[in-house]
Design a protein around this motif. Structure first.
Motif, PDB file in Angstrom:
ATOM      1  N   PHE A 457       0.852  -1.189   0.000  1.00 29.03           N
ATOM      2  CA  PHE A 457       0.000   0.000   0.000  1.00 29.03           C
ATOM      3  C   PHE A 457       0.890   1.243   0.000  1.00 29.03           C
ATOM      4  N   VAL A 458       0.751   2.093  -1.036  1.00 28.35           N
ATOM      5  CA  VAL A 458       1.551   3.322  -1.135  1.00 28.35           C
ATOM      6  C   VAL A 458       0.678   4.560  -1.030  1.00 28.35           C
ATOM      7  N   GLY A 459      -0.569   4.365  -0.610  1.00 28.77           N
ATOM      8  CA  GLY A 459      -1.547   5.456  -0.597  1.00 28.77           C
ATOM      9  C   GLY A 459      -1.309   6.539   0.432  1.00 28.77           C
ATOM     10  N   TYR A 460      -0.442   6.280   1.423  1.00 24.75           N
ATOM     11  CA  TYR A 460      -0.115   7.348   2.371  1.00 24.75           C
ATOM     12  C   TYR A 460       0.698   8.447   1.687  1.00 24.75           C
ATOM     13  N   GLU A 461       1.526   8.028   0.707  1.00 16.01           N
ATOM     14  CA  GLU A 461       2.425   8.984   0.064  1.00 16.01           C
ATOM     15  C   GLU A 461       1.924   9.439  -1.301  1.00 16.01           C
ATOM     16  N   ALA A 462       1.106   8.633  -1.980  1.00 15.60           N
ATOM     17  CA  ALA A 462       0.773   8.927  -3.378  1.00 15.60           C
ATOM     18  C   ALA A 462      -0.707   8.695  -3.667  1.00 15.60           C
ATOM     19  N   PHE A 463      -1.227   9.474  -4.604  1.00 14.58           N
ATOM     20  CA  PHE A 463      -2.585   9.274  -5.103  1.00 14.58           C
ATOM     21  C   PHE A 463      -2.576   8.472  -6.408  1.00 14.58           C
ATOM     22  N   ASP A 507     -11.371   3.882  -1.092  1.00 16.52           N
ATOM     23  CA  ASP A 507     -11.201   4.896  -2.133  1.00 16.52           C
ATOM     24  C   ASP A 507     -11.946   4.501  -3.402  1.00 16.52           C
ATOM     25  N   LYS A 508     -12.264   5.496  -4.201  1.00 13.83           N
ATOM     26  CA  LYS A 508     -12.765   5.296  -5.565  1.00 13.83           C
ATOM     27  C   LYS A 508     -11.689   5.808  -6.523  1.00 13.83           C
ATOM     28  N   GLY A 509     -11.839   5.461  -7.804  1.00 12.05           N
ATOM     29  CA  GLY A 509     -10.857   5.929  -8.780  1.00 12.05           C
ATOM     30  C   GLY A 509     -10.843   5.052 -10.009  1.00 12.05           C
ATOM     31  N   SER A 510      -9.661   4.870 -10.618  1.00 14.48           N
ATOM     32  CA  SER A 510      -9.601   4.112 -11.865  1.00 14.48           C
ATOM     33  C   SER A 510      -8.259   3.391 -12.021  1.00 14.48           C
ATOM     34  N   LEU A 511      -8.284   2.341 -12.859  1.00 11.30           N
ATOM     35  CA  LEU A 511      -7.078   1.663 -13.330  1.00 11.30           C
ATOM     36  C   LEU A 511      -7.060   1.871 -14.849  1.00 11.30           C
ATOM     37  N   GLU A 512      -5.941   2.388 -15.385  1.00 12.89           N
ATOM     38  CA  GLU A 512      -5.916   2.748 -16.812  1.00 12.89           C
ATOM     39  C   GLU A 512      -4.663   2.215 -17.502  1.00 12.89           C
ATOM     40  N   ASP A 553      -9.350   8.856  -6.832  1.00 15.18           N
ATOM     41  CA  ASP A 553     -10.117  10.105  -6.943  1.00 15.18           C
ATOM     42  C   ASP A 553      -9.657  11.032  -5.821  1.00 15.18           C
ATOM     43  N   LYS A 554      -8.836  12.039  -6.192  1.00 12.62           N
ATOM     44  CA  LYS A 554      -8.154  12.877  -5.207  1.00 12.62           C
ATOM     45  C   LYS A 554      -9.132  13.694  -4.366  1.00 12.62           C
ATOM     46  N   ASP A 555     -10.171  14.249  -5.006  1.00 15.71           N
ATOM     47  CA  ASP A 555     -11.125  15.086  -4.261  1.00 15.71           C
ATOM     48  C   ASP A 555     -11.847  14.285  -3.185  1.00 15.71           C
ATOM     49  N   LEU A 556     -12.272  13.068  -3.541  1.00 16.35           N
ATOM     50  CA  LEU A 556     -12.968  12.230  -2.558  1.00 16.35           C
ATOM     51  C   LEU A 556     -12.032  11.844  -1.420  1.00 16.35           C
ATOM     52  N   ARG A 557     -10.775  11.484  -1.757  1.00 16.16           N
ATOM     53  CA  ARG A 557      -9.814  11.093  -0.718  1.00 16.16           C
ATOM     54  C   ARG A 557      -9.535  12.263   0.226  1.00 16.16           C
ATOM     55  N   LEU A 558      -9.318  13.461  -0.312  1.00 18.78           N
ATOM     56  CA  LEU A 558      -9.019  14.623   0.532  1.00 18.78           C
ATOM     57  C   LEU A 558     -10.171  14.922   1.485  1.00 18.78           C
ATOM     58  N   ALA A 559     -11.415  14.800   0.980  1.00 23.12           N
ATOM     59  CA  ALA A 559     -12.582  15.032   1.837  1.00 23.12           C
ATOM     60  C   ALA A 559     -12.651  13.979   2.938  1.00 23.12           C
ATOM     61  N   THR A 560     -12.313  12.730   2.592  1.00 22.68           N
ATOM     62  CA  THR A 560     -12.301  11.647   3.584  1.00 22.68           C
ATOM     63  C   THR A 560     -11.225  11.894   4.634  1.00 22.68           C
ATOM     64  N   MET A 561     -10.050  12.342   4.197  1.00 19.73           N
ATOM     65  CA  MET A 561      -8.956  12.624   5.129  1.00 19.73           C
ATOM     66  C   MET A 561      -9.351  13.687   6.148  1.00 19.73           C
ATOM     67  N   LYS A 562     -10.027  14.742   5.673  1.00 17.80           N
ATOM     68  CA  LYS A 562     -10.484  15.794   6.589  1.00 17.80           C
ATOM     69  C   LYS A 562     -11.421  15.211   7.647  1.00 17.80           C
TER      70      LYS A 562
END
Length: 882
Positions: A457-463, A507-512, A553-562
């Motif tokens: 898991f690298v989600g602490y440092e990267a989106f 989290d939500k988001g995508s694999l591309e 999804d950066k906006d959703l993650r930031l709102a969750t972090m708050k």
């Protein structure tokens, strides 16, 4: 040989620490992610994921002293010196590390060299086919052959259905001939009190398949359990757990409160022992966040409290008293369980509220039960109807087991099948209540994970990160690719996606890739350190071994972090303002809001809510750095980090530290400083269950949106009330409220005038049955409150009146309402039974108290017949009671 209980506990844990074991604190009594258990009932129960290989243990050797609750033998508690619902279990565990030789030799070393139990009084049993264990006991330990008893599968082989299982070896202490039964056959395994089994060593070495075939495990495990109370009784030379140093003060406090001397009256001694045991269970269950209810583990707690309260009544305590024993329990257990000290006042409140609630109904319930039992005995029967047991449970709060226990004392059995039929709906709710989040992924897909596969898991440092697809699954099988429209599950070598856990949503988001896009729908923790991504392919094809761009999804993650950081601030504020008992009972952290459940015994006042909001916002405005510290579990606890007792932590943990204000163990994602939260607003405070409150709150832009919306609502209110300034709103509402009160009072006066006129007509047509007037009021109306008011008016004025209301509300719907005075009840009138019979004629149901009852039906065809039946029933009752 004497040794205190605290000393035994500490020496055991220290001994196994010296053998390379990691000491873990007792887990919560609430099982984590284990739907098979209501409560932790054995030392190994919280460690099941490690034994099953679902989770990686923090170390391959672990030792614990685990608090446990068992209730199958609850009816024997107090009647014997051995049975209890609460106990502590000492254990040492190996997960594919050491095996029989170490388990046996260390056990013998601890028993003979640390506890210094005399060798000549120790005996062991082994499974009859376990020659390996025999050789270790005989050759390695040097125990004489005659002291090693071979026992059958029923006694010395541990298994539950299919899965891991194996033989076991038990250690016994000979208490002496004077404790025996005197029979020539008396020996190890006899049911008398001479030979006491105190330590069971389980050797989990097989995997039993569905055909009953035992396969050897590649990595066999060790699971041992030694009852702390049982070994304490041996070490202290006493006859029962109620006499050991940690329990005896509780027993003596109960004697002080009730005024009875223990050991003088066997019947009273039983009640004292029941209360002594049950108060310990209740204190620890409430301390772990369990609250009395009619479902699941809450029902177990309610049953224990109410059983103790009833035994208190048998000792003459009619008022609530269990809360008076809490301080003594806390004092006995404060060394190993210091958390009880801060929760003491909260535990008292919960106990007092539950016992007081029970006392409000128990007298009426007992009277009903005793009357029913007397009737059964008079009719020379011995079965209490399930309907009666259900009514006692549903209306008067009697646990079924309490009803069965009281009935059994009178030689009466309860119709369990009838009760179960009526309880079906409640049981379904209980099953749903027990359903907890699974944190080992989706159970409905076929996953086989090799040991070497894991997700970083690298989600602490990267989106965002470049990742390789390691595995893909459909719901039925492992797959190598998926195409547009498919939904599948993907394991990556590394991921920025946070998997749902600790209350924080995924989290939500995508694999591309260059030719494909997959929408990430959900993320969960999988077995063996993997993370499962549930995805829908929205474009192209994705295959195993492809490199994808994993983008959160950066906006959703930031709102969750708050919201997650705000949750920590809220938790700390609650404990500072309400008290240390206000600990977390559950949480939900998502982008839109946060939800926080906490232990507290009453609703928060407006003033307290304002205090909490002000404290949280003050910390936000200070823009305090949020430190994320990785360390080992022991160091984190020494730092003072708050840990949740129902969580399993690995040896390396993450501490979230917010200045001097908050420090908690947490694996979730957080902002870098509190100023990034923006603002905090509580939008609701409510009750979840008795003793558990819930706060819902918002942060950041959601607070701004909330304020804008409230401004719109305020403007609409001003327009509707036709006022200019907000300050005029309250004055205008007060005027409207006064006007409504005046109109309602005027309406009541008109109603009373109508009732008085109607009474004349009803009395003129009333039937004279003996000394009573039977008034039959047939009416077409939707206003049942008016009919109830009329009924109350008759009862107030005339003690010789019996009134039956037949209220027709539409073409078919009929409501039946009946009431009478206490004089009529004494003469034999039972409104509950009569209404039940009347409604039966109409094809409906009804019932209630002897002096008041109601029911209904959706069939008005037999209305006249029902009225005639009512007249017959009343006439028969009056004449029968004359």
């Amino acid at each position: 040989m004497y040794m205190s209980t605290d000393e035994i506990r500490e020496k055991f844990l220290q001994f196994f620490e010296s053998k390379g074991h990691l000491r873990l604190p007792s887990f919560s009594l609430i099982p984590k992610n284990d739907k098979s258990l209501l409560l932790i009932n054995a030392g190994m129960a919280p460690l099941k994921p490690y034994f099953l290989g679902i989770e990686e243990p923090p170390r391959r050797r672990i030792t614990t002293c685990q608090k446990c609750i068992r209730t199958p033998d609850i009816n024997r508690v107090g009647k014997t010196a051995r049975h209890a619902t609460f106990f502590e279990m000492l254990g040492n565990f190996s997960f594919g590390d050491y095996f029989k030789k170490e388990a046996i030799t260390w056990a013998w070393e601890f028993v003979t060299e640390v506890l210094k139990l005399p060798r000549e009084r120790l005996w062991v049993t082994i499974y009859e086919e376990d020659d390996e264990a025999f050789e270790i006991w005989n050759k390695e330990v040097g125990l004489e052959e005659y002291r090693i008893k071979r026992m059958g599968k029923e006694d010395n082989f541990w298994e539950i259905g299919t899965g891991p299982c194996g033989p076991c070896s038990e250690i016994y202490f000979d208490r002496g001939e004077d404790k025996g039964c005197g029979k020539p056959t008396c020996g190890v395994g006899c049911s008398c009190d001479r030979y006491v089994e105190f330590w069971n060593l389980v050797f989990t070495q097989f995997d039993k398949d569905e055909n009953g075939v035992y396969h050897k495990l590649k990595n066999p495990n060790i699971d041992t359990g030694m009852g702390l109370e049982r070994i304490a009784a041996i070490m202290q030379g006493v006859d029962s757990l109620f006499d050991i140093d940690i329990v005896k003060p509780i027993r003596e406090k109960i004697c002080e409160i009730t005024g009875y001397e223990y050991g003088k009256d066997n019947e009273k001694d039983v009640s004292i022992r029941v209360i002594t045991d049950h108060i310990r269970s209740a204190v620890f269950m409430i301390g772990d966040g369990i609250l009395p209810s009619n479902e699941g583990r809450g029902y177990v707690l309610r049953r224990i409290i109410r059983r103790a309260a009833r035994h208190g009544r048998m000792l003459g305590k009619r008022e609530a008293f269990l809360h008076l024993i809490v301080d003594t329990v806390v004092d006995s257990y404060k060394n190993p369980y210091p958390e009880l000290i801060q929760k003491g006042e909260y535990i008292k409140k919960v106990l007092y509220n539950e016992e007081s609630r029970f006392n409000q109904t128990i007298d009426v319930g007992l009277e009903i039960l005793e009357n029913e039992i007397d009737g059964i005995k008079k009719n020379k029967e011995n079965v209490l109807k399930g309907e009666v047991a259900f009514k006692l449970y549903d209306t008067y709060g009697f646990p079924l087991d309490l009803t069965k226990e009281i009935a059994a004392e009178k030689g009466v059995v309860v119709d369990q099948e009838g009760f179960d039929r009526l309880m079906q709906q409640q049981k379904e709710r209980a099953r749903m209540a027990q359903k907890e989040l699974e944190n080992i992924g989706w159970k409905d897909i076929n996953i086989t994970i090799e040991d070497e596969i894991e997700t970083v898991f690298v989600g602490y440092e990267a989106f965002e990160t470049q990742s390789r697809i390691l595995k893909m699954f459909s719901e039925d099988e492992e797959i190598s690719y998926a195409k547009e429209g498919d939904v599948c599950y993907i394991i990556l070598d590394k991921t920025p996606f946070y998997a749902e856990s600790g209350g924080q949503v995924a989290d939500k988001g995508s694999l591309e890739t260059e030719r494909a896009v997959a929408e990430v729908l959900d993320v969960r923790k999988g077995p063996k350190g993997t993370i499962l991504h549930k995805v829908r392919i929205t474009k192209g094809e994705i295959a195993v071994d492809e490199i994808v761009t994993a983008r959160v999804d950066k906006d959703l993650r930031l709102a969750t972090m708050k919201n997650h950081t705000a949750t920590h601030l809220l938790h700390s504020s609650l404990r500072k303002i309400l008290g240390e008992h206000a600990t977390q009972s559950g949480s939900l952290v998502e982008p839109e809001r946060l939800r926080f459940d906490f232990a507290h015994y009453e609703a928060l006042s407006e003033e307290q809510i304002v205090q909490i909001e002000k404290m949280v916002n003050s910390v936000i405005q200070q823009a305090i750095p949020v430190e994320k510290i990785e360390t080992d579990l022991d160091s984190a606890i020494k730092m003072g980090a708050t840990a949740l007792f129902d969580e399993k932590y690995s040896n390396i943990v993450r501490v979230i530290k917010i200045g001097d204000f908050s420090m908690e163990l947490c694996g979730g994602t957080h902002v870098d400083n509190t100023g990034q939260i923006g603002m905090f607003k509580i939008i609701s405070e409510s009750s979840v269950a008795a003793g558990v409150r819930r706060i819902e709150a918002i942060t950041g832009n959601k607070v701004y949106e909330f304020m804008i919306n409230n401004q719109k609502i305020l403007k609409e209110i001003k327009n509707k009330l036709r006022v200019v300034n907000e300050s005029e709103i309250i004055t205008k509402l007060d005027q409207l409220e006064d006007r409504i009160d005046s109109l309602e009072n005027e309406l009541e006066r008109y109603k009373l005038l109508l009732i008085d006129n109607e009474l004349k007509n009803l009395y003129s047509s009333a039937l004279q049955l003996g000394e009573f007037k039977f008034i039959i009021n047939k009416k077409d109306t939707q206003d049942t409150n008016y009919v109830k008011l009329l009924t109350d008016r008759i009862r107030e004025r005339d003690s010789k009146a019996i009134i039956l209301n037949i209220i027709k509300q539409d073409k078919n719907k009929v409501i039946v309402l009946m009431a009478c005075s206490k004089e009529a009840v004494k003469k034999g009138i039972d409104c509950g039974k009569i209404v039940g019979q009347v409604c039966g004629v109409l094809g409906g149901k009804g019932g209630g108290r002897p002096d008041f009852a109601q029911g209904g039906s959706n069939n008005a065809e037999n209305l006249e017949l029902a009225v005639q039946k009512a007249i017959e029933f009343v006439k028969s009752a009056v004449e029968g009671g004359a």
